[in-house]
Scaffold this motif. Structure first.
Motif, PDB file in Angstrom:
ATOM      1  N   HIS A   1       0.869  -1.160   0.000  1.00 20.54           N
ATOM      2  CA  HIS A   1       0.000   0.000   0.000  1.00 20.54           C
ATOM      3  C   HIS A   1       0.919   1.227   0.000  1.00 20.54           C
ATOM      4  O   HIS A   1       1.600   1.500   1.002  1.00 20.54           O
ATOM      5  N   PHE A   2       0.944   1.939  -1.100  1.00 23.46           N
ATOM      6  CA  PHE A   2       1.957   2.972  -1.340  1.00 23.46           C
ATOM      7  C   PHE A   2       1.381   4.364  -1.112  1.00 23.46           C
ATOM      8  O   PHE A   2       0.347   4.731  -1.684  1.00 23.46           O
ATOM      9  N   LEU A   3       2.086   5.142  -0.285  1.00 31.24           N
ATOM     10  CA  LEU A   3       1.715   6.520   0.017  1.00 31.24           C
ATOM     11  C   LEU A   3       2.922   7.405  -0.237  1.00 31.24           C
ATOM     12  O   LEU A   3       4.048   7.036   0.107  1.00 31.24           O
ATOM     13  N   ILE A   4       2.703   8.595  -0.810  1.00 28.18           N
ATOM     14  CA  ILE A   4       3.826   9.482  -1.071  1.00 28.18           C
ATOM     15  C   ILE A   4       3.371  10.933  -0.957  1.00 28.18           C
ATOM     16  O   ILE A   4       2.265  11.285  -1.404  1.00 28.18           O
ATOM     17  N   SER A   5       4.196  11.755  -0.335  1.00 29.27           N
ATOM     18  CA  SER A   5       3.881  13.171  -0.202  1.00 29.27           C
ATOM     19  C   SER A   5       4.308  13.927  -1.456  1.00 29.27           C
ATOM     20  O   SER A   5       5.115  13.436  -2.258  1.00 29.27           O
TER      21      SER A   5
ATOM     22  N   LEU B   1       6.987  10.577 -11.183  1.00 27.37           N
ATOM     23  CA  LEU B   1       5.712   9.906 -10.987  1.00 27.37           C
ATOM     24  C   LEU B   1       4.548  10.747 -11.490  1.00 27.37           C
ATOM     25  O   LEU B   1       4.546  11.971 -11.345  1.00 27.37           O
ATOM     26  N   PRO B   2       3.536  10.108 -12.059  1.00 26.87           N
ATOM     27  CA  PRO B   2       2.294  10.824 -12.370  1.00 26.87           C
ATOM     28  C   PRO B   2       1.681  11.355 -11.074  1.00 26.87           C
ATOM     29  O   PRO B   2       1.907  10.804  -9.993  1.00 26.87           O
ATOM     30  N   SER B   3       0.892  12.401 -11.165  1.00 27.35           N
ATOM     31  CA  SER B   3       0.354  13.028  -9.963  1.00 27.35           C
ATOM     32  C   SER B   3      -0.868  12.315  -9.402  1.00 27.35           C
ATOM     33  O   SER B   3      -1.091  12.323  -8.189  1.00 27.35           O
ATOM     34  N   LYS B   4      -1.666  11.669 -10.247  1.00 30.57           N
ATOM     35  CA  LYS B   4      -2.902  11.032  -9.797  1.00 30.57           C
ATOM     36  C   LYS B   4      -2.627   9.605  -9.305  1.00 30.57           C
ATOM     37  O   LYS B   4      -1.848   8.872  -9.926  1.00 30.57           O
ATOM     38  N   PRO B   5      -3.278   9.203  -8.200  1.00 29.07           N
ATOM     39  CA  PRO B   5      -3.027   7.869  -7.633  1.00 29.07           C
ATOM     40  C   PRO B   5      -3.203   6.722  -8.617  1.00 29.07           C
ATOM     41  O   PRO B   5      -2.389   5.803  -8.652  1.00 29.07           O
ATOM     42  N   GLN B   6      -4.257   6.747  -9.422  1.00 31.02           N
ATOM     43  CA  GLN B   6      -4.503   5.645 -10.346  1.00 31.02           C
ATOM     44  C   GLN B   6      -3.402   5.532 -11.388  1.00 31.02           C
ATOM     45  O   GLN B   6      -2.912   4.442 -11.693  1.00 31.02           O
ATOM     46  N   ALA B   7      -2.987   6.696 -11.938  1.00 33.59           N
ATOM     47  CA  ALA B   7      -1.910   6.703 -12.924  1.00 33.59           C
ATOM     48  C   ALA B   7      -0.583   6.311 -12.279  1.00 33.59           C
ATOM     49  O   ALA B   7       0.231   5.599 -12.884  1.00 33.59           O
ATOM     50  N   MET B   8      -0.365   6.756 -11.047  1.00 33.00           N
ATOM     51  CA  MET B   8       0.852   6.402 -10.323  1.00 33.00           C
ATOM     52  C   MET B   8       0.909   4.908 -10.058  1.00 33.00           C
ATOM     53  O   MET B   8       1.963   4.277 -10.177  1.00 33.00           O
TER      54      MET B   8
ATOM     55  N   ARG C   1      -0.938  -0.824  -4.436  1.00 34.23           N
ATOM     56  CA  ARG C   1      -2.129   0.014  -4.336  1.00 34.23           C
ATOM     57  C   ARG C   1      -1.701   1.399  -3.870  1.00 34.23           C
ATOM     58  O   ARG C   1      -1.073   1.529  -2.815  1.00 34.23           O
ATOM     59  N   VAL C   2      -2.021   2.404  -4.650  1.00 34.17           N
ATOM     60  CA  VAL C   2      -1.622   3.776  -4.344  1.00 34.17           C
ATOM     61  C   VAL C   2      -2.836   4.555  -3.863  1.00 34.17           C
ATOM     62  O   VAL C   2      -3.918   4.481  -4.466  1.00 34.17           O
ATOM     63  N   TYR C   3      -2.654   5.331  -2.777  1.00 37.05           N
ATOM     64  CA  TYR C   3      -3.739   6.124  -2.209  1.00 37.05           C
ATOM     65  C   TYR C   3      -3.317   7.585  -2.087  1.00 37.05           C
ATOM     66  O   TYR C   3      -2.156   7.896  -1.814  1.00 37.05           O
ATOM     67  N   GLY C   4      -4.275   8.472  -2.269  1.00 32.55           N
ATOM     68  CA  GLY C   4      -4.031   9.899  -2.126  1.00 32.55           C
ATOM     69  C   GLY C   4      -3.899  10.306  -0.671  1.00 32.55           C
ATOM     70  O   GLY C   4      -4.291   9.570   0.238  1.00 32.55           O
TER      71      GLY C   4
END
Length: 210
Positions: free
Chosen positions: A35-39, A54-61, A77-80
């Protein structure tokens, strides 16, 4: 399978984006769900320190990182930052361990105070309150008394502090060797197999008289 099957990996705005990217790759290769989170600050640092933007949107990222690491569908899984419905935001479904690498001193302070102003901070707060494994990898020099006090407080609460301080006893030949040293230590703490760095004594050969 040893170690946790599901891991929250967060990257914040300290130097050392290479550590987070390398750990992500290793977790994927070991077939862990990440589960990936990034500032936003971490994204800026990553673009500065690496050739990864990285793309800015979670789905694209998520799609980008899955292709970048060769992950299976749904493995990453990327979350905003304000996705409060994400599994890491609740103790009832949060992954079994969390790593913040690199961990900025601002994030360190927020976690120590229980701020929970974004999903990274909330996920760390959940990990602490559920008594699950929280590994923080700060990268700063020098550390102020504020930084050290926050680290001591978090250590007393059960977090493990792993400064991004690579050793040299394995005789590194490249920058990648230095990165692998820190990432290997994180994997060891998670009890996830790694072959980047032998554990102390494994390469030792006894010579001479008994």
């Amino acid at each position: 399978m040893s170690g946790p099957e599901r891991i929250t990996l967060a990257m914040t705005g300290a130097s050392g984006a290479q550590y987070g990217l390398r750990l992500l790759d290793c977790l994927v290769q070991e077939e862990r769900e990440v589960h990936f989170l990034i500032s936003k600050a971490a994204q800026l640092v990553m673009a500065t320190e690496t050739d990864v933007t990285l793309p800015s949107k979670p789905q694209a990222m998520q799609a980008f990182l899955s292709e970048y690491t060769g992950a299976a569908p749904g493995q990453i899984r990327v979350y905003g930052k304000e996705d409060w419905m994400a599994p890491p935001a609740s103790g009832s479904s949060a992954p079994g361990a969390m790593v913040v690498v690199p961990c900025s001193t601002g994030t360190l302070s927020a976690i120590a105070s229980g701020a929970c102003n974004n999903l990274i901070e909330r996920a760390a707060d959940v990990t602490l309150k559920e008594r699950r494994q929280l590994i923080l990898v700060p990268r700063e020099a020098p550390y102020s008394s504020i930084h050290l006090e926050n680290m001591l407080k978090l250590s007393n609460l059960g977090a493990v502090i792993v400064p991004a301080s690579p050793g040299f006893y394995h005789q590194p030949q490249t920058i990648d060797d230095l990165i692998d040293f820190v990432v290997a230590r994180i994997l060891n703490l998670l009890d996830i197999p790694q072959d980047m760095l032998p554990r102390w004594g494994e390469h030792h050969q006894v010579s001479g008289d008994d």
